[in-house]
Write an enzyme that holds these catalytic residues in place. Structure first.
Site, PDB file in Angstrom:
ATOM      1  N   GLY A 122       7.940   1.287   6.816  1.00 57.54           N
ATOM      2  CA  GLY A 122       7.654   0.520   8.014  1.00 57.54           C
ATOM      3  C   GLY A 122       6.292   0.882   8.566  1.00 57.54           C
ATOM      4  O   GLY A 122       5.768   1.966   8.309  1.00 57.54           O
ATOM      5  N   CYS A 123       5.720  -0.031   9.344  1.00 55.82           N
ATOM      6  CA  CYS A 123       4.378   0.224   9.876  1.00 55.82           C
ATOM      7  C   CYS A 123       4.368   1.425  10.819  1.00 55.82           C
ATOM      8  O   CYS A 123       3.608   2.388  10.620  1.00 55.82           O
ATOM      9  CB  CYS A 123       3.822  -1.026  10.557  1.00 55.82           C
ATOM     10  SG  CYS A 123       4.889  -1.746  11.827  1.00 55.82           S
TER      11      CYS A 123
END
Length: 317
Positions: A122-123
């Site tokens: 995930g970012c």
């Protein structure tokens, strides 16, 4: 491993933000062929299964439930199944999937390369994990430390609806969200940092298209041995020495989030006040680069055993 003369890739969900940017990056690679299904057949399971059987790797750029269905479709091919790289949150803490953060450990690139199924990070967790994990492993940051991760992202991280709201000027210039403290990225942060206490995560979005900063405040007297900010920086510098994409740089009085845009680079900093016994760890990167599409192409290169270019074409910068 290639089924043809050069590796072939199918992006399932190529019309979304992440899928489009992965495709743009892959267009820089003459030794990779990207295959697509006609738009009117993209939701046809038979067409997708046939495509999956013909390629070396499938990238899933889909919502979680759709990603699970697509992963099952690929697995149903048995010996003809392609490698799968998933960009959703569906499999990030699943032990049957390799976690696609090559900088997680010295052994992680080989694990990614050998795996048939890889989950792209995930970012938001990417920066937090890279900051916290080495400090916990070095014994400086207690695993039960009450960590808070504050983060701000450009609006492109929110998908098509958020992009439309910001670009039509109907969205606020800045807002906190996820204040129910159940953001889907928390499990990933908790699992891969090595923390035993669940971190508090406070995300926010601003009126800029892309770019990201994670920030983590620390009280130094609560750390093992009461280290100075320079001690934290030294651990991080040693851990990422020689990394192609992650570097530790000197602290600055101000940070803006867009400096890494259209690259796969990530900068780590330790901002400290030794006299006050306080520090703030920061990670700055592109939420669509090292936070999504750039990271996916980096993983794709490891999975296919090829050299890759993780930047966007110059015209897109």
């Amino acid at each position: 491993m290639a089924k043809g003369s050069i590796p072939t890739v199918f992006i399932d969900g190529e019309a979304g933000t992440t899928g489009l940017q992965i495709r743009e990056r892959l267009e820089l690679l003459p030794h990779v062929a990207v295959r697509s299904i006609a738009p009117e057949r993209r939701k046809d399971p038979g067409a997708r299964r046939e495509m999956m059987a013909s390629v070396d790797l499938v990238v899933l750029c889909l919502p979680d439930e759709a990603a699970k269905e697509s992963a099952a479709l690929a697995a149903s091919l048995g010996a003809e199944a392609p490698k799968v790289l998933d960009a959703s949150t569906a499999f990030r803490v699943n032990p049957d999937w390799a976690y696609g953060l090559p900088e997680l450990s010295p052994e992680q690139p080989a694990k990614i390369a050998a795996s048939m199924r890889v989950s792209n990070p995930g970012c938001y967790p990417t920066g937090a994990i890279l900051l916290l994990r080495p400090l916990i492993q070095a014994g400086l940051l207690p695993a039960d430390y009450p960590v808070t991760v504050n983060a701000v992202s450009g609006y492109s991280g929110g998908g098509n609806a958020m992009i439309a709201a910001y670009e039509s000027r109907t969205a606020p210039e800045f807002e906190l969200y996820g204040l129910g403290l159940e953001h889907k990225h928390v499990a990933e942060m908790h699992y891969y940092t090595g923390l035993t206490r669940r971190p508090i995560f406070v995300p926010s979005v601003g009126d800029f298209r892309q770019g990201m900063i994670d920030s983590i405040p620390l009280h130094l007297d609560l750390l093992t041995g009461g280290p100075a900010p320079a001690d934290l920086e030294s651990v991080l510098t040693a851990r990422y020495a020689g990394s192609a994409y992650v570097r530790v740089v000197k602290a600055e009085a101000k940070l803006e989030p867009e400096a890494m845009n259209n690259t796969n680079q990530l900068e780590l900093r330790v901002h400290g006040n030794a006299a006050r016994g306080q520090a703030v760890l920061t990670a700055r990167y592109d939420n669509l680069g090292k936070g999504a599409s750039g990271a996916a192409v980096q993983n794709l290169g490891l999975m296919l055993g090829i050299a890759v270019e993780t930047r966007l074409p110059a015209a897109a910068e």
